[in-house]
Write a protein that holds these residues in place. Structure first.
Motif, PDB file in Angstrom:
ATOM      1  N   LEU A  84       0.827  -1.213   0.000  1.00 15.27           N
ATOM      2  CA  LEU A  84       0.000   0.000   0.000  1.00 15.27           C
ATOM      3  C   LEU A  84       0.861   1.263   0.000  1.00 15.27           C
ATOM      4  N   GLU A  85       2.122   1.133  -0.421  1.00 19.72           N
ATOM      5  CA  GLU A  85       3.028   2.271  -0.380  1.00 19.72           C
ATOM      6  C   GLU A  85       2.622   3.387  -1.337  1.00 19.72           C
ATOM      7  N   ASN A  86       1.737   3.100  -2.304  1.00 21.34           N
ATOM      8  CA  ASN A  86       1.308   4.158  -3.220  1.00 21.34           C
ATOM      9  C   ASN A  86       0.342   5.129  -2.557  1.00 21.34           C
ATOM     10  N   ILE A  87      -0.191   4.775  -1.384  1.00 21.42           N
ATOM     11  CA  ILE A  87      -1.055   5.692  -0.651  1.00 21.42           C
ATOM     12  C   ILE A  87      -0.160   6.691   0.083  1.00 21.42           C
ATOM     13  N   PRO A  88      -0.340   8.007  -0.117  1.00 20.68           N
ATOM     14  CA  PRO A  88       0.510   8.991   0.561  1.00 20.68           C
ATOM     15  C   PRO A  88       0.490   8.796   2.080  1.00 20.68           C
ATOM     16  N   LEU A  89       1.653   8.859   2.703  1.00 20.81           N
ATOM     17  CA  LEU A  89       1.745   8.645   4.145  1.00 20.81           C
ATOM     18  C   LEU A  89       0.970   9.703   4.915  1.00 20.81           C
ATOM     19  N   LEU A 121       5.464  18.273  12.121  1.00 17.91           N
ATOM     20  CA  LEU A 121       6.409  18.247  11.001  1.00 17.91           C
ATOM     21  C   LEU A 121       5.696  18.300   9.648  1.00 17.91           C
ATOM     22  N   MET A 122       4.506  17.730   9.576  1.00 18.16           N
ATOM     23  CA  MET A 122       3.754  17.721   8.316  1.00 18.16           C
ATOM     24  C   MET A 122       3.382  19.121   7.852  1.00 18.16           C
ATOM     25  N   LYS A 123       3.458  20.103   8.733  1.00 15.99           N
ATOM     26  CA  LYS A 123       3.181  21.487   8.349  1.00 15.99           C
ATOM     27  C   LYS A 123       4.344  22.103   7.578  1.00 15.99           C
ATOM     28  N   TYR A 124       5.500  21.420   7.592  1.00 18.79           N
ATOM     29  CA  TYR A 124       6.707  21.986   6.986  1.00 18.79           C
ATOM     30  C   TYR A 124       7.183  21.234   5.743  1.00 18.79           C
ATOM     31  N   GLY A 125       6.527  20.115   5.412  1.00 15.02           N
ATOM     32  CA  GLY A 125       6.933  19.379   4.218  1.00 15.02           C
ATOM     33  C   GLY A 125       6.340  17.985   4.196  1.00 15.02           C
ATOM     34  N   ARG A 126       6.706  17.232   3.160  1.00 15.03           N
ATOM     35  CA  ARG A 126       6.194  15.878   2.967  1.00 15.03           C
ATOM     36  C   ARG A 126       6.856  14.904   3.949  1.00 15.03           C
ATOM     37  N   ILE A 127       6.194  13.775   4.166  1.00 15.93           N
ATOM     38  CA  ILE A 127       6.749  12.702   4.986  1.00 15.93           C
ATOM     39  C   ILE A 127       6.694  11.402   4.192  1.00 15.93           C
ATOM     40  N   PHE A 180      -5.727  16.678  -0.239  1.00 15.49           N
ATOM     41  CA  PHE A 180      -4.863  16.709  -1.422  1.00 15.49           C
ATOM     42  C   PHE A 180      -4.389  18.125  -1.732  1.00 15.49           C
ATOM     43  N   LYS A 181      -5.261  19.095  -1.517  1.00 12.60           N
ATOM     44  CA  LYS A 181      -4.880  20.491  -1.740  1.00 12.60           C
ATOM     45  C   LYS A 181      -3.836  20.930  -0.725  1.00 12.60           C
ATOM     46  N   THR A 182      -4.022  20.534   0.535  1.00 12.50           N
ATOM     47  CA  THR A 182      -3.104  20.934   1.606  1.00 12.50           C
ATOM     48  C   THR A 182      -1.698  20.403   1.369  1.00 12.50           C
ATOM     49  N   PHE A 183      -1.589  19.155   0.935  1.00  8.86           N
ATOM     50  CA  PHE A 183      -0.279  18.522   0.787  1.00  8.86           C
ATOM     51  C   PHE A 183       0.206  18.448  -0.661  1.00  8.86           C
ATOM     52  N   ASN A 184      -0.506  19.111  -1.567  1.00  5.82           N
ATOM     53  CA  ASN A 184      -0.125  19.118  -2.982  1.00  5.82           C
ATOM     54  C   ASN A 184       0.040  17.697  -3.525  1.00  5.82           C
ATOM     55  N   LEU A 185      -1.009  16.908  -3.375  1.00  4.87           N
ATOM     56  CA  LEU A 185      -0.953  15.500  -3.764  1.00  4.87           C
ATOM     57  C   LEU A 185      -1.673  15.229  -5.080  1.00  4.87           C
ATOM     58  N   GLU A 186      -1.781  16.248  -5.932  1.00  2.64           N
ATOM     59  CA  GLU A 186      -2.590  16.103  -7.140  1.00  2.64           C
ATOM     60  C   GLU A 186      -2.168  14.942  -8.031  1.00  2.64           C
ATOM     61  N   LYS A 187      -0.898  14.587  -8.005  1.00  2.05           N
ATOM     62  CA  LYS A 187      -0.436  13.519  -8.913  1.00  2.05           C
ATOM     63  C   LYS A 187      -0.933  12.140  -8.476  1.00  2.05           C
ATOM     64  N   TYR A 188      -1.446  12.030  -7.253  1.00  2.00           N
ATOM     65  CA  TYR A 188      -1.999  10.766  -6.776  1.00  2.00           C
ATOM     66  C   TYR A 188      -3.492  10.704  -7.084  1.00  2.00           C
ATOM     67  N   SER A 189      -4.010   9.503  -7.127  1.00  6.12           N
ATOM     68  CA  SER A 189      -5.434   9.312  -7.358  1.00  6.12           C
ATOM     69  C   SER A 189      -6.206   9.494  -6.062  1.00  6.12           C
TER      70      SER A 189
END
Length: 335
Positions: free
Chosen positions: A139-144, A187-193, A273-282
Motif C-alpha cells: 500500500l506504499e502508493n497511498i501517501p503517508l 512536522l507535516m506542516k513543513y513538508g512531505r513525509i 490533497f490540496k493541503t499537501f499538494n498531492l494532485e499527482k496521486y489518485s
C-alpha cells in the motif's frame, strides 16, 4: 559529509542497550554522533554507556540532573544535537547496518520531504522475529500523510528528519501520551513525509515497552492531535472532523455509501490533497483506502454484525481491503 545525530533516550535499558548502541556504531554510514540521554536509571545502563563512550568518540553521554521521562530526554537530545539530520533510536531496538545510509540518501535526493521513516520487523525478548513487516508494503502508493490521518503509520525509532526544520521552528515534543504522533503532525506542516518500504529496524516488543500501560491515554491523545491538526492546518469543519474520526474508528461504515457521507468524504479528500499538494496521486484510490481502513477496524474489533451488514457498501475498496486482510493473515501465521 553530512553529520547525523542519533538520539537514544536511556532508562533502565541494560538488558538490550549494548545491542542498540552497537547497531548504530556499526552503520555503513560513519559520520554520526550517538547522543545517549541517560535518565537516572536504577540499573547498569550508565556504566554501559560510559564503556562505549571510552571506546568510540562518536558516543556522547548526556546525563539528566533529574528524571525527565522520554519527552524530556528527547527534547534534551534535540537541543544539543549538532547534526544536519536527526535520527531516532530506542535503547532496546536494533538498527540494520544500512539504515542511516538509505534514509540519508532519500532525504538528500528529495528536498520537499522533512521526515523519512522505514518499515520494521518486530522481535521478542530473545531477538526472534515475530512479525516480518510492521506495515503493508503493497500500500506504499497511498501517501503517508493520508495514512497518518487515520492511524500512526510511523515507527518512532525508525525516523530521520531535517535538523534545520526543528531548529528554525524551535520544535519540541510535548507530553501528551502520544508525543510521537503529535510531533509528526507538527512536522507535516513543513513538508512531505515518507515511510520507506525497506525493513531497516528490528523493533522490540516486550513486557516493559513504554506505552504498554498507557493505551487508553494514547488513543485519546491521538484523536485530540488528529482533530487539532485537521481543524488548524487542513481546515476541516466540524462535520468533516466528525466523519474522519468515525471513519478511523470503524463507526461510520454502515452509512459510507449514503449521499451525505460520500459528499463529506470527497470534501475531506479534496482538502487533504490540496493541503499537501498531492494532485499527482489518485484521490479515488485514497478514498477507497480510507473506507478499507474503516472496514479493517471493524474486522479488528470483531464487530461482525456490522461487518456483514455493510459488506456490499465496501465493494468499491475491494483490492485494498484484500491486501489488508491478507496482511492480517500473514501476521497471524507469520509467513
Amino acid at each position: 559529509m553530512k553529520l547525523v545525530s542519533v538520539i537514544m533516550p536511556v532508562y533502565n535499558s541494560e538488558k538490550y542497550l549494548s545491542k542498540a548502541i552497537e547497531s548504530i556504531l556499526n552503520q555503513t554510514y560513519k559520520n554520526i554522533e550517538l547522543l545517549c540521554v541517560y535518565d537516572i536509571s536504577s540499573d547498569n545502563s550508565l556504566n554501559i554507556i560510559q564503556k562505549y563512550e571510552n571506546l568510540d568518540s562518536r558516543v556522547k553521554l548526556i546525563k539528566n540532573q533529574f528524571k525527565k521521562n522520554i519527552v524530556g530526554a528527547l527534547n534534551t537530545g534535540l537541543l544539543i544535537s549538532k547534526g544536519d539530520y536527526i535520527a531516532r533510536m530506542d535503547s532496546d531496538d536494533i538498527s540494520l547496518s544500512d539504515r542511516i545510509k538509505i534514509q540519508l540518501e532519500f532525504l538528500e535526493k528529495n528536498s520537499s520531504y522533512v521526515l523519512c521513516a522505514t518499515n520494521a520487523s518486530i522481535i521478542n525478548e530473545i531477538d526472534e522475529i515475530t512479525r516480518k513487516e510492521m506495515y503493508i508494503t503493497s500500500l506504499e502508493n497511498i501517501p503517508l500523510e493520508i495514512v497518518q490521518l487515520v492511524s500512526n503509520g510511523i515507527a518512532h525509532p525508525s525516523v530521520m528528519f531535517r535538523a534545520k526544520v526543528i531548529k528554525n521552528a524551535n520544535l519540541t515534543y510535548t507530553e501528551t501520551g502520544a508525543e510521537d504522533y503529535q510531533f509528526w503532525f507538527t512536522l507535516m506542516k513543513y513538508g512531505r513525509i515518507k515511510r520507506l518500504p525497506n525493513v531497516l529496524l528490528l523493533y522490540r516488543n516486550h513486557s516493559s515497552n513504554l506505552t504498554k500501560s498507557k493505551i487508553d491515554k494514547i488513543v485519546i491523545s491521538c484523536n485530540e492531535s488528529r482533530i487539532h491538526f485537521l481543524k488548524d492546518f487542513v481546515k476541516f469543519n466540524e462535520d468533516e472532523c466528525k466523519f474522519f474520526i468515525q471513519l478511523s474508528e470503524g463507526f461510520i461504515l454502515n452509512q459510507s455509501n449514503s449521499k451525505k457521507a460520500k459528499q463529506i468524504g470527497h470534501q475531506c479528500i479534496e482538502k487533504i490533497f490540496k493541503t499537501f499538494n498531492l494532485e499527482k496521486y489518485s484521490w479515488q484510490e485514497s478514498y477507497k483506502f480510507l473506507l478499507a481502513i474503516n472496514f479493517y477496524n471493524l474486522y479488528e474489533k470483531k464487530l461482525f454484525k456490522k461487518l456483514i451488514l455493510s459488506i456490499l457498501n465496501q465493494i468499491m475498496c475491494g483490492k485494498i481491503l484484500l491486501k489488508l486482510l491478507f496482511f492480517k493473515i500473514k501476521l497471524k501465521y507469520n509467513f
